[in-house]
Motif scaffolding. Structure first.
Motif, mmCIF file in Angstrom:
data_model
loop_
_atom_site.group_PDB
_atom_site.id
_atom_site.type_symbol
_atom_site.label_atom_id
_atom_site.label_comp_id
_atom_site.label_asym_id
_atom_site.label_seq_id
_atom_site.Cartn_x
_atom_site.Cartn_y
_atom_site.Cartn_z
ATOM 1 N N SER A 65 0.833 -1.202 0.000
ATOM 2 C CA SER A 65 0.000 0.000 0.000
ATOM 3 C C SER A 65 0.873 1.259 0.000
ATOM 4 O O SER A 65 2.061 1.219 0.319
ATOM 5 C CB SER A 65 -0.918 0.015 1.223
ATOM 6 O OG SER A 65 -0.168 0.312 2.400
ATOM 7 N N GLU A 66 0.259 2.378 -0.323
ATOM 8 C CA GLU A 66 0.972 3.656 -0.327
ATOM 9 C C GLU A 66 1.523 3.963 1.066
ATOM 10 O O GLU A 66 2.674 4.378 1.206
ATOM 11 C CB GLU A 66 0.021 4.756 -0.785
ATOM 12 C CG GLU A 66 0.690 6.075 -1.066
ATOM 13 C CD GLU A 66 -0.284 7.101 -1.605
ATOM 14 O OE1 GLU A 66 -0.220 8.251 -1.126
ATOM 15 O OE2 GLU A 66 -1.086 6.762 -2.495
ATOM 16 N N GLN A 67 0.712 3.718 2.084
ATOM 17 C CA GLN A 67 1.142 3.954 3.468
ATOM 18 C C GLN A 67 2.322 3.047 3.831
ATOM 19 O O GLN A 67 3.294 3.485 4.440
ATOM 20 C CB GLN A 67 -0.030 3.706 4.407
ATOM 21 C CG GLN A 67 0.284 3.961 5.858
ATOM 22 C CD GLN A 67 -0.887 3.594 6.765
ATOM 23 O OE1 GLN A 67 -1.884 3.030 6.328
ATOM 24 N NE2 GLN A 67 -0.751 3.905 8.037
ATOM 25 N N GLY A 68 2.244 1.783 3.441
ATOM 26 C CA GLY A 68 3.317 0.834 3.713
ATOM 27 C C GLY A 68 4.601 1.192 2.980
ATOM 28 O O GLY A 68 5.704 1.080 3.530
ATOM 29 N N GLN A 69 4.473 1.634 1.740
ATOM 30 C CA GLN A 69 5.644 2.039 0.963
ATOM 31 C C GLN A 69 6.341 3.232 1.603
ATOM 32 O O GLN A 69 7.564 3.278 1.687
ATOM 33 C CB GLN A 69 5.242 2.372 -0.485
ATOM 34 C CG GLN A 69 4.834 1.162 -1.304
ATOM 35 C CD GLN A 69 6.004 0.282 -1.644
ATOM 36 O OE1 GLN A 69 6.971 0.711 -2.254
ATOM 37 N NE2 GLN A 69 5.929 -0.970 -1.248
ATOM 38 N N ARG A 70 5.539 4.194 2.088
ATOM 39 C CA ARG A 70 6.128 5.349 2.780
ATOM 40 C C ARG A 70 6.842 4.908 4.055
ATOM 41 O O ARG A 70 7.936 5.387 4.359
ATOM 42 C CB ARG A 70 5.050 6.381 3.109
ATOM 43 C CG ARG A 70 4.723 7.297 1.955
ATOM 44 C CD ARG A 70 3.961 8.528 2.383
ATOM 45 N NE ARG A 70 2.802 8.249 3.207
ATOM 46 C CZ ARG A 70 1.559 8.049 2.765
ATOM 47 N NH1 ARG A 70 1.317 8.125 1.479
ATOM 48 N NH2 ARG A 70 0.572 7.798 3.589
#
Length: 141
Positions: A65-70
């Motif tokens: 996810s975008e949050q996980g990638q960040r």
């Protein structure tokens, strides 16, 4: 004779999450059931989720996810060559979920992923069979 500790630590097993960091690009994969014997090495990092605490497929989806990638980018070290080490992963912030719900969702995600891979394999096999049969018609004339 292999060292049992080495075997446990480096042998890739079902539900392991493998991460590679090449430059600024992170790539992730989750190991399906019945993997062939293989060991982690080189620029690969292994995450072995404790299923009773955090379901592997739920963790995998979070990391994609975008949050996980960040979150992954924040724990990488290095300026030119970005590195994601095992020690850094201990600092990875994870969303908290109710344990029973997380377990059900994690199992559902795993089953959905396995059905998806099965359907892809079946579609590829059907395509190859159809293509071969159609091209064989050209050979007969």
């Amino acid at each position: 004779v292999r060292n049992p500790e080495w075997e446990y630590k480096y042998r890739i097993r079902e539900d392991d999450i493998i991460i590679t960091c090449k430059g600024a690009k992170l790539k992730l994969a989750i190991v399906p059931p019945n993997p062939p014997p293989a060991y982690i090495s080189g620029n690969l990092t292994l995450i072995r989720a404790m299923k009773e605490k955090y379901p592997p497929y739920l963790l995998y989806e979070y990391l994609l996810s975008e949050q996980g990638q960040r979150a992954l980018e924040m724990i990488q070290t290095g300026t030119t060559i970005r590195i994601l080490g095992s020690s850094n992963l201990a600092r990875l912030p994870l969303p908290r979920y109710e344990q029973q719900t997380a377990a059900k969702v994690g199992e559902g995600l795993k089953q959905a992923a396995l059905r998806y891979e099965e359907a892809l394999t079946a579609a590829a096999t059907d395509y190859q069979t159809d293509k071969k049969n159609l091209l064989n018609k050209l050979q007969r004339k």
